[in-house]
Each structure stands twice: as C-alpha cells, then as structure tokens.
Motif scaffolding. Structure first.
Motif, short mmCIF file in Angstrom:
data_model
loop_
_atom_site.label_atom_id
_atom_site.label_comp_id
_atom_site.label_asym_id
_atom_site.label_seq_id
_atom_site.Cartn_x
_atom_site.Cartn_y
_atom_site.Cartn_z
N GLU A 7 11.31 50.81 112.34
CA GLU A 7 10.82 49.46 112.65
C GLU A 7 11.64 48.81 113.76
O GLU A 7 11.12 48.00 114.53
N MET A 8 12.91 49.19 113.88
CA MET A 8 13.74 48.63 114.94
C MET A 8 13.37 49.23 116.30
O MET A 8 13.35 48.53 117.31
N ILE A 9 13.05 50.49 116.32
CA ILE A 9 12.60 51.13 117.56
C ILE A 9 11.29 50.51 118.03
O ILE A 9 11.11 50.18 119.21
N GLU A 10 10.36 50.32 117.10
CA GLU A 10 9.07 49.71 117.46
C GLU A 10 9.27 48.26 117.90
O GLU A 10 8.60 47.79 118.83
N HIS A 11 10.18 47.55 117.24
CA HIS A 11 10.47 46.17 117.64
C HIS A 11 11.01 46.13 119.07
O HIS A 11 10.63 45.26 119.88
N CYS A 12 11.89 47.06 119.41
CA CYS A 12 12.45 47.13 120.76
C CYS A 12 11.34 47.37 121.78
O CYS A 12 11.31 46.73 122.84
N VAL A 39 4.81 55.22 127.66
CA VAL A 39 5.78 55.70 126.67
C VAL A 39 5.06 55.82 125.32
O VAL A 39 4.62 54.82 124.75
N PRO A 40 4.92 57.05 124.79
CA PRO A 40 4.17 57.23 123.54
C PRO A 40 4.95 56.74 122.32
O PRO A 40 6.11 57.11 122.10
N LEU A 41 4.31 55.89 121.52
CA LEU A 41 4.97 55.31 120.35
C LEU A 41 5.33 56.37 119.31
O LEU A 41 6.45 56.41 118.81
N SER A 42 4.38 57.23 118.97
CA SER A 42 4.60 58.18 117.87
C SER A 42 5.77 59.11 118.16
O SER A 42 6.61 59.38 117.28
N ILE A 43 5.88 59.60 119.38
CA ILE A 43 6.97 60.53 119.71
C ILE A 43 8.30 59.79 119.73
O ILE A 43 9.34 60.32 119.29
N CYS A 44 8.30 58.54 120.22
CA CYS A 44 9.53 57.73 120.20
C CYS A 44 10.05 57.59 118.77
O CYS A 44 11.24 57.77 118.51
N LEU A 45 9.16 57.24 117.87
CA LEU A 45 9.58 57.04 116.48
C LEU A 45 10.09 58.34 115.87
O LEU A 45 11.10 58.35 115.13
N GLN A 46 9.42 59.45 116.14
CA GLN A 46 9.83 60.75 115.59
C GLN A 46 11.20 61.17 116.13
O GLN A 46 12.05 61.67 115.39
N GLU A 47 11.41 60.98 117.43
CA GLU A 47 12.64 61.46 118.06
C GLU A 47 13.85 60.58 117.74
O GLU A 47 14.99 61.06 117.71
N LEU A 48 13.62 59.27 117.51
CA LEU A 48 14.73 58.34 117.39
C LEU A 48 14.99 57.85 115.97
O LEU A 48 15.97 57.14 115.74
N GLU A 49 14.16 58.27 115.00
CA GLU A 49 14.32 57.73 113.65
C GLU A 49 15.60 58.19 112.97
O GLU A 49 16.06 57.55 112.02
N LEU A 50 16.21 59.26 113.46
CA LEU A 50 17.50 59.67 112.91
C LEU A 50 18.64 58.80 113.40
O LEU A 50 19.71 58.76 112.80
N LEU A 51 18.40 58.09 114.52
CA LEU A 51 19.43 57.23 115.10
C LEU A 51 19.33 55.79 114.61
O LEU A 51 20.34 55.14 114.32
N GLU A 52 18.11 55.28 114.53
CA GLU A 52 17.87 53.90 114.12
C GLU A 52 16.59 53.82 113.31
O GLU A 52 15.72 54.70 113.42
N PRO A 53 16.43 52.78 112.46
CA PRO A 53 15.20 52.63 111.68
C PRO A 53 13.96 52.56 112.59
O PRO A 53 14.00 51.99 113.68
#
Length: 424
Positions: free
Chosen positions: A272-277, A256-270
């Motif tokens: 840092e919370m996505i990375e913490h998950c 699961v690529p970190l950078s794409i996760c953060l880009q795609e989900l940052e509108l839904l949640e912060p």
C-alpha cells in the motif's frame, strides 16, 4: 465583530427575502400580553383610527403577543444565501467549527464561511407560527384572525461571508507524529497523537471536501484508520525504490506498470505504501486492462530539491543546481520554476543563493502573509511573490489586485518591484 459560539445556543436560519417580504404580509397586530388577544372588532377600530382601508390589505390578520417564557439570550439569527438555503432544504448539515481561541466559522459540505455579527436598528422578533405572504391562505372576502406568540427577540444577527478554509493547523497536527515506515512504529511513536477524519474535522476549520483536498496535497495517507503524513526521508526512500526499479527495467517514466512494481518491491516496503507513492508522484491510467502510472517529472524534481534544502539555511545557487540535477533520476531535467512556492532564489547576494520557503509555513491571513514576506525580503518582483499569495485570492481576485491593495509598486533598475505599504 467575529463571534465565538457559546454552548447550547439555538441558531435560527432565515433567507434574506423573508425579512424583505413582511411589508406585504397584510396586518400584524400586537396583543396586550400573554392570554390577552385582540378581537377582529378591535383590529377594525385600530385600522379606522390609523386611516387605513382594509380593502388595501390582505384579509388575514396575525395577532402577535409575548409568550410567558420570551427570551433574548437563547436564540441567534443567521442570514443564509440561496445556496445555503438549498443545502438545508436538501437535508445537508451546516456545522459551526472552532476551538475556544478561534473565531467561529460555518462549514457546508464543500465551503467555509466567516461569521460576523451585524447589528440592526430594528428589533427582530422570533415568532415560530408567523407566516410569510406566500404561506397565507388564499384571499377571501371575510377577514381571518390567527394568534402567534413571540418566543424571542434579537438586536443583531450573523452574516456569512465566503472565506478560505483555515488549513495551516492541519499540517502541524499531522507532523506531531509523522509516519516513518513499519519499522519506525515503535513505542515512542505510539505515545504521540494520531487523528481520524472525524477528529480532524473537529479540530480544523474547513469543510469536509476542503479538508480531504488538503490531505491529498499534503500526501497524507490513512493507516489503520488514522491520517498520517509521511516523513520526507521515508517518502524519498519509497520514491527511490520506484525510480531505481524503473531504471533497472528500462521502463519509460510515462509507463510504469503497477502490478510489477508491487511484486518487485513488496519485500522492501508494504504494497500500500508503494501504491501510495505512485499516486503521489504519478497519474494512473489503464492500457489493455493493465494499470500504468505516468510519473510527474516536476513533482519528482521538487521533492528531491526539498530533501537537499531541508537542512541548509542557504545553498549556493550554482552548486545547488549541479547537485540537484545529479540527484534526480536519469532522464529527468531540473528547472528552477519547479520550485515555485517552496524555495526562493536571492539574486542580489554574491554569490547567488537559494533557500527553502514553503508557502504552507506562511501565515493564513492576508495582511500577516504580506508582513511575513516583506520581513523576508524588502522588495519583490511579481514573478517571485505570486506563488506565495495566489492562494489568498478570492473568487474574483487576482494576484495583481492583491498587490495593488497590500503593496506599493516602484521601478528598480527598469524592473517593477513591490514593497510594503506600512513599516515592517
């Protein structure tokens, strides 16, 4: 006796070898009071009366007397092992921790020790200037006389015993104000307490390293300087965002690529919370300069099960297993052994049921833990009880040795089971 620590107490630290070495210290002579010290002539006369040959003793003579301000209440002696002595010598700190209603413990940077008062039949004298044999000057032909004063005395000292950190209170403190996302930080939440690392160390009887390890196990996160535990519903919301993205992008759970996760989900949640998950449910690794996460199937399935069980007293086992498998991300498989230490199956009921029983909610002391478990169930198999007692094992203990000491074994329908040694 387990001590509470009074304010303003001076603690003097001593290695075990120190007390054992005084028999080789040469001559220790008591003076006749403050300001009245013995002379070498008087010491030689005393040796002659005692029929001791000065040649058999070290030539250095330490003459001790009571100081004018000698006291027994201002000092307490503590015996340290070699490991703790090295901690002190290297500049580390040893800290006594405990609230007024708790027994005191001593903490190094990575270990916790119980304090126990040990009485001694010998009077222990506190003499700052007295020297051990290895500190005395080299042997000389002429006798040397030094004067030392006794500043305190004691009839007991503190013994240290390696113990488990007392961490149960940590979750209780953090659950006073769980984090429910940015939208949940309303005025009501601001009224509830939050704790920094330093404040937690003041309240929890554990070393700093043990505290930080437990915060990681609780999946706590530092938000604006305060350690917060995530509300389970919010944690599952974050996890669902990640797993749904994995499904929509047809990614492998192991990549699961970190950078794409953060880009795609940052509108839904912060972010840092996505990375913490991802850190809670996966293990990061780098491939060709990009960070990926391998999601842990067991951890994901366990959290989904806890969400299903949190509001149910008991759940029909077959129905639960069906709903559980339907609730986890497609491609993951559920197994009951993923729930060891957080849920328990009752196979003697008809129909069989499952209910939440989290090891974190059980008492910390060994006897209280066994009492609680035997209140829940009269007889246990070793496989069922092991997840709930393995954290109680000392450095050289096993769950089998704990069961031998605190439980009684018998055979029921060809299966070895354990019950309480005392009425519950």
């Amino acid at each position: 006796m387990r001590p509470q620590v009074p304010a303003g107490l001076h603690v003097l630290l001593a290695a075990p070898a120190v007390s054992q070495s005084w028999r080789r210290a040469g001559v220790l002579c008591c003076g006749r009071g403050p300001g009245a010290m013995r002379t070498l002539e008087e010491i030689r006369a005393t040796l002659e009366v005692a029929k001791l040959d000065p040649a058999d003793l070290q030539p250095s003579v330490q003459c001790i007397s009571f100081s004018e301000n000698v006291s027994s209440g201002d000092y307490c002696l503590m015996e340290l092992d070699e490991t703790l002595c090295r901690c002190i010598e290297s500049g580390q700190s040893l800290i006594i921790r405990g609230d007024k209603d708790e027994h005191a413990v001593l903490c190094s940077e990575d270990k916790t020790y119980d304090l126990k008062v040990a009485d001694t039949s010998n009077m222990l004298l506190i003499i700052p200037d007295c020297k051990t044999p290895d500190q005395l000057p080299p042997n000389t032909s002429a006798q040397q006389l030094t004067h030392c004063q006794i500043f305190g005395f004691a009839k007991s000292y503190w013994e240290l015993k390696r113990s488990r950190p007392k961490l149960r209170k940590l979750k209780k403190l953090l659950m006073e104000n769980p984090y429910n996302g940015p939208s949940g930080e309303n005025e009501r939440n601001l009224e509830y307490p939050k704790y920094t690392r330093a404040e937690l160390l003041e309240r929890i009887q554990a070393s700093e390293q043990e505290l930080m390890q437990q915060l990681q196990l609780l999946r706590a996160y530092r938000i604006e300087g305060y350690w917060r535990i995530l509300e389970l519903d919010y944690e599952m919301k974050l996890l669902n965002h990640v797993t749904q993205l994995v499904d929509s992008e047809s990614w492998s759970f192991s990549k699961v690529p970190l950078s794409i996760c953060l880009q795609e989900l940052e509108l839904l949640e912060p972010r840092e919370m996505i990375e913490h998950c991802l850190n809670c449910y996966g293990k990061p690794y780098t491939n060709e300069g990009e960070v990926f996460y391998a999601l842990n199937e067991d951890e994901v399935c366990k959290s989904v099960a806890l969400m299903l069980l949190q509001n149910a007293v008991k759940f029909n086992l077959s129905e639960f297993e069906e709903v559980w498998q339907q609730s986890v991300p497609e491609g993951m498989s559920t197994r009951l052994d993923q729930l060891k230490g957080v849920a328990l199956v009752d196979r003697n009921s008809r129909p069989q049921v499952i209910f939440q029983l989290n090891v974190e909610d059980l008492p910390e002391s060994i006897q209280d833990r066994f009492n609680s478990l035997f209140n829940i169930r009269e007889k246990w198999t070793e496989d069922d009880i092991a997840p709930y007692i393995q954290g109680l094992c000392g450095e050289k203990q096993t769950t089998g040795s704990l069961l031998t000491k605190y439980a009684r074994s018998s055979v029921q329908n060809g299966v070895k089971v354990y019950s309480s040694r005392r009425p519950v």
